[in-house]
Scaffold this active site. Structure first.
Site, PDB file in Angstrom:
ATOM      1  N   CYS A  32       0.830  -1.223   0.000  1.00  0.00           N
ATOM      2  CA  CYS A  32       0.000   0.000   0.000  1.00  0.00           C
ATOM      3  C   CYS A  32       0.855   1.261   0.000  1.00  0.00           C
ATOM      4  O   CYS A  32       0.341   2.366  -0.190  1.00  0.00           O
ATOM      5  CB  CYS A  32      -0.907   0.013   1.219  1.00  0.00           C
ATOM      6  SG  CYS A  32      -1.889  -1.469   1.384  1.00  0.00           S
TER       7      CYS A  32
ATOM      8  N   HIS B 168      -8.877   3.692  -1.531  1.00  0.00           N
ATOM      9  CA  HIS B 168      -7.517   3.176  -1.381  1.00  0.00           C
ATOM     10  C   HIS B 168      -7.167   2.207  -2.520  1.00  0.00           C
ATOM     11  O   HIS B 168      -7.144   0.996  -2.317  1.00  0.00           O
ATOM     12  CB  HIS B 168      -7.394   2.506  -0.001  1.00  0.00           C
ATOM     13  CG  HIS B 168      -6.031   2.043   0.371  1.00  0.00           C
ATOM     14  ND1 HIS B 168      -4.870   2.558  -0.192  1.00  0.00           N
ATOM     15  CD2 HIS B 168      -5.622   1.095   1.272  1.00  0.00           C
ATOM     16  CE1 HIS B 168      -3.818   1.944   0.343  1.00  0.00           C
ATOM     17  NE2 HIS B 168      -4.246   1.051   1.214  1.00  0.00           N
TER      18      HIS B 168
HETATM   19  C1  LIG Z   1     -14.757  -3.551   4.827  1.00  0.00           C
HETATM   20  C2  LIG Z   1     -14.877  -4.604   3.735  1.00  0.00           C
HETATM   21  C3  LIG Z   1     -14.673  -5.995   4.334  1.00  0.00           C
HETATM   22  C4  LIG Z   1     -16.276  -4.500   3.113  1.00  0.00           C
HETATM   23  O1  LIG Z   1     -16.360  -5.421   2.067  1.00  0.00           O
HETATM   24  P1  LIG Z   1     -17.791  -6.036   1.635  1.00  0.00           P
HETATM   25  O2  LIG Z   1     -18.553  -6.395   2.872  1.00  0.00           O
HETATM   26  O3  LIG Z   1     -17.559  -7.103   0.638  1.00  0.00           O
HETATM   27  O4  LIG Z   1     -18.475  -4.801   1.004  1.00  0.00           O
HETATM   28  P2  LIG Z   1     -19.091  -4.692  -0.464  1.00  0.00           P
HETATM   29  O5  LIG Z   1     -18.003  -4.338  -1.425  1.00  0.00           O
HETATM   30  O6  LIG Z   1     -19.950  -5.894  -0.745  1.00  0.00           O
HETATM   31  O7  LIG Z   1     -20.030  -3.449  -0.297  1.00  0.00           O
HETATM   32  C5  LIG Z   1     -21.224  -3.507   0.487  1.00  0.00           C
HETATM   33  C6  LIG Z   1     -21.682  -2.079   0.772  1.00  0.00           C
HETATM   34  O8  LIG Z   1     -20.794  -1.474   1.732  1.00  0.00           O
HETATM   35  C7  LIG Z   1     -20.154  -0.349   1.131  1.00  0.00           C
HETATM   36  N1  LIG Z   1     -18.751  -0.416   1.551  1.00  0.00           N
HETATM   37  C8  LIG Z   1     -17.826  -1.326   1.191  1.00  0.00           C
HETATM   38  N2  LIG Z   1     -16.678  -1.108   1.842  1.00  0.00           N
HETATM   39  C9  LIG Z   1     -16.901  -0.027   2.622  1.00  0.00           C
HETATM   40  C10 LIG Z   1     -16.091   0.685   3.515  1.00  0.00           C
HETATM   41  N3  LIG Z   1     -14.850   0.295   3.732  1.00  0.00           N
HETATM   42  N4  LIG Z   1     -16.609   1.753   4.158  1.00  0.00           N
HETATM   43  C11 LIG Z   1     -17.909   2.113   3.936  1.00  0.00           C
HETATM   44  N5  LIG Z   1     -18.724   1.473   3.093  1.00  0.00           N
HETATM   45  C12 LIG Z   1     -18.206   0.416   2.437  1.00  0.00           C
HETATM   46  C13 LIG Z   1     -20.301  -0.490  -0.358  1.00  0.00           C
HETATM   47  O9  LIG Z   1     -20.321   0.767  -1.005  1.00  0.00           O
HETATM   48  C14 LIG Z   1     -21.623  -1.178  -0.443  1.00  0.00           C
HETATM   49  O10 LIG Z   1     -22.662  -0.217  -0.264  1.00  0.00           O
HETATM   50  P3  LIG Z   1     -24.004  -0.278  -1.144  1.00  0.00           P
HETATM   51  O11 LIG Z   1     -24.610  -1.631  -0.806  1.00  0.00           O
HETATM   52  O12 LIG Z   1     -24.784   0.902  -0.645  1.00  0.00           O
HETATM   53  O13 LIG Z   1     -23.539  -0.184  -2.555  1.00  0.00           O
HETATM   54  C15 LIG Z   1     -13.796  -4.328   2.627  1.00  0.00           C
HETATM   55  O14 LIG Z   1     -14.056  -3.069   2.066  1.00  0.00           O
HETATM   56  C16 LIG Z   1     -12.384  -4.356   3.210  1.00  0.00           C
HETATM   57  O15 LIG Z   1     -11.843  -5.425   3.527  1.00  0.00           O
HETATM   58  N6  LIG Z   1     -11.755  -3.190   3.362  1.00  0.00           N
HETATM   59  C17 LIG Z   1     -10.360  -3.117   3.809  1.00  0.00           C
HETATM   60  C18 LIG Z   1      -9.420  -3.126   2.612  1.00  0.00           C
HETATM   61  C19 LIG Z   1      -7.996  -3.330   3.027  1.00  0.00           C
HETATM   62  O16 LIG Z   1      -7.673  -4.162   3.856  1.00  0.00           O
HETATM   63  N7  LIG Z   1      -7.088  -2.571   2.423  1.00  0.00           N
HETATM   64  C20 LIG Z   1      -5.689  -2.649   2.742  1.00  0.00           C
HETATM   65  C21 LIG Z   1      -5.418  -1.862   3.945  1.00  0.00           C
HETATM   66  S1  LIG Z   1      -3.842  -2.162   4.648  1.00  0.00           S
END
Ligand SMILES: CC(C)(COP(=O)(O)OP(=O)(O)OC[C@H]1O[C@@H](n2cnc3c(N)ncnc32)[C@H](O)[C@@H]1OP(=O)(O)O)[C@@H](O)C(=O)NCCC(=O)NCCS
Length: 389
Positions: free
Chosen positions: A88, A337
Site C-alpha cells: 500500500c 484506497h
Molecule cells: C470492509 C470490507 C470488508 C467490506 O467489504 P464487503 O462487505 O464485501 O463490502 P461490499 O463491497 O460488498 O459493499 C457492500 C456495501 O458497503 C459499502 N462499503 C464497502 N466497503 C466499505 C467501507 N470500507 N466503508 C464504507 N462502506 C463500504 C459499499 O459501497 C456497499 O454499499 P451499497 O450496498 O450501498 O452499494 C472491505 O471493504 C475491506 O476489507 N476493506 C479493507 C481493505 C484493506 O484491507 N485494504 C488494505 C489496507 S492495509
C-alpha cells in the site's frame, strides 16, 4: 546519514482519475491520470525523461510490467521506466525514487503514476491478494487479513490508553465529511458516529465504517528540477523533505502495537531534511487504511503525544481547518484506497491544496503539507514534506 543533492525538486503538475469501481482497464486508467498530470504541468510527453509506475496487483487485470506500457501509450517508448511494488506504500516509495533521481541530476523532468485495478475480483479474492503483502508465513496464511491485523492494534490502543470505539468512529465521520467535498472520492456519503457504531463488525473492534474500501484508481504527478519549474512559469510546489523507514514485517516482531516504527523513522528524516518541526505543518494526508491507523499516525508523526491522538479527534483539532487538518481529501477511508495509487494521490492533494485548486476543501492559508503512506501494517513507509512557492 545525509545526502548531497544537485537539484531542488518541485512538483509541477498533478492529475487523477476518480477513485471507486472503474470499468476501464488498468493501462487505460494509468494513461488517463498521466495525461491529466501532463496537461496540468503544461508540458509535452516528449519532455518527460523517465517514468516511475507504482502498482501491486497488475496481475489481477492481466498487466504487469506497467512502466513500458505507460511510456509506449504516451508515445515515448524510448524513455526508461521502473515499475515499483511496495504494497500500500508503493506510490510514495515510487515518488521517493523519482525524487532521488531528479535531486541527483539524472533527469530534469519525470512522471510518477500510481495505479490499481482490483474491485472486479470481489472481496474474497481481493482480501486474499492483499494478505500476500503481509508477512504471509506468520500472518496471511494463518488467516490474519489486514482488517484483523489492524483490529489487534485497535484492541491494544483501547487497552493501553483512555480511548473508546466512538473515538475511532469520529475519525471516519470526519473523513467522510471531507470526502463529500472531493468530487473524485470513492465513498461520498455523510455518516454519523451511530452509523459507524451500528455498521457490521468486520474484525472487532473495527466495523465496516472503520475500514477503507477496496478501490480502483490512478494518480499521477510530474516532478522536475527547480530550474525547469522556474523556466516553465507554471504553478509549482517544492519538495522540502523526504524520509523512508522500515519496521518488522510481521506485527509479532514489534515491541509495541500502538506505534509504527517506520513512520517515526521516516518522519524524523523528513523533518530533519526540511529543517522544520511537526508544529510547522499546516495539513497532512496520512495513511488511514483503518480509523485506528490515523490515530496512531498522527501521534507517530509528532502532531500529538502518544495516547492523545483520540483527544485531538474528540476536540475537532483534526477537522478541515482545525488546528491541523488531517486528510482534507477524505483520506483512504472516504477518498478510497487503490493501493498502488494511494501515495501518489496524496501528493496530488497536496499539490491541489498548495496551488489553490482544492475548491471547497481548501485548508486556509496552508504553506506546508505532509504526506505519509505505508505498506502493509507499516513494514515500509515514506514521508514527504512540501512547501508552497
Ligand atoms: C470492509 C470490507 C470488508 C467490506 O467489504 P464487503 O462487505 O464485501 O463490502 P461490499 O463491497 O460488498 O459493499 C457492500 C456495501 O458497503 C459499502 N462499503 C464497502 N466497503 C466499505 C467501507 N470500507 N466503508 C464504507 N462502506 C463500504 C459499499 O459501497 C456497499 O454499499 P451499497 O450496498 O450501498 O452499494 C472491505 O471493504 C475491506 O476489507 N476493506 C479493507 C481493505 C484493506 O484491507 N485494504 C488494505 C489496507 S492495509
Amino acid at each position: 546519514m545525509s545526502a548531497t543533492f544537485v537539484e531542488k525538486v518541485c512538483v509541477i503538475g498533478a492529475g487523477s482519475t476518480k477513485y471507486g469501481k472503474l470499468d476501464d482497464s488498468i493501462s487505460d486508467i494509468s494513461i488517463q491520470a498521466s495525461v491529466d498530470a501532463i496537461g496540468s504541468a503544461g508540458i509535452e510527453p516528449k519532455e518527460i525523461k523517465a517514468g516511475y509506475i507504482s502498482n501491486v496487483f497488475g496481475i489481477a487485470d492481466k498487466q504487469v510490467h506497467l512502466g513500458p506500457v505507460v511510456m509506449s501509450n504516451l508515445g515515448i517508448s524510448e524513455r526508461p521506466s521502473l515499475t515499483i511494488e511496495s504494497a500500500c506504500g508503493s506510490g510514495s516509495i515510487s515518488f521517493r525514487e523519482a525524487y532521488a533521481n531528479v535531486a541527483a541530476g539524472f533527469y530534469d523532468v519525470v512522471l510518477v503514476t500510481g495505479v490499481e485495478k482490483v474491485t472486479h475480483t470481489g472481496t474474497d479474492w481481493t482480501t486474499t491478494y492483499f494478505s500476500y503483502c503481509s508477512d504471509f508465513f506468520y500472518e496471511g496464511q494463518s488467516g490474519a487479513s489486514f482488517p484483523g491485523l489492524f483490529a489487534s492494534m485497535a484492541r491494544a490502543y483501547l487497552t493501553e490508553f483512555k480511548a473508546t470505539e466512538e473515538d475511532f468512529a469520529m475519525v471516519a465521520v470526519k473523513n467522510h465529511e471531507n470526502g463529500l467535498l472531493n468530487p473524485k472520492a470513492h465513498l461520498r456519503k455523510k455518516i454519523s458516529v451511530d452509523d459507524v457504531m451500528n455498521s457490521a463488525v468486520v474484525a472487532s473492534p473495527l466495523k465496516l465504517y472503520d475500514c477503507c474500501p477496496f478501490s480502483d484508481g490512478a494518480s499521477s504527478v510530474i516532478i522536475c528540477s527547480e530550474k525547469f519549474a522556474k523556466d516553465h512559469g507554471k504553478d509549482y510546489i517544492e519538495v522540502i523533505g523526504s524520509g523512508r523507514g522500515g519496521s518488522p514485517a510481521a506485527l509479532q516482531g514489534r515491541e509495541h502495537l500502538t506505534t509504527i516504527p517506520s513512520t517515526k523513522i521516516a518522519a524524523e528524516a523528513a523533518y530533519k531534511m526540511a529543517g522544520i518541526t511537526p508544529k510547522d505543518v499546516d495539513f497532512a494526508e496520512v495513511h488511514d487504511c483503518f480509523t485506528i491507523a490515523e490515530v496512531i499516525d498522527t501521534e507517530d508523526l509528532g502532531f500529538f503525544e502518544k495516547g492523545k491522538g483520540v483527544e485531538a479527534v474528540r476536540e475537532g483539532q483534526t477537522k478541515l481547518n482545525g488546528s491541523i487538518s488531517i486528510n482534507p481529501s477524505g483520506g483512504l477511508k472516504s477518498k478510497g484506497h487503490p493501493i498502488g495509487a494511494t501515495g501518489v494521490g496524496q501528493i496530488v492533494e497536496v499539490f491541489d491544496q498548495l496551488t489553490g485548486k482544492a475548491g471547497e476543501r481548501t485548508v486556509n492559508d496552508a504553506k506546508i503539507g505532509l504526506t505519509h503512506n505505508f505498506g502493509a501494517t507499516g513494514a515500509s513507509c515514506a514521508v514527504h514534506l512540501f512547501k508552497s512557492v
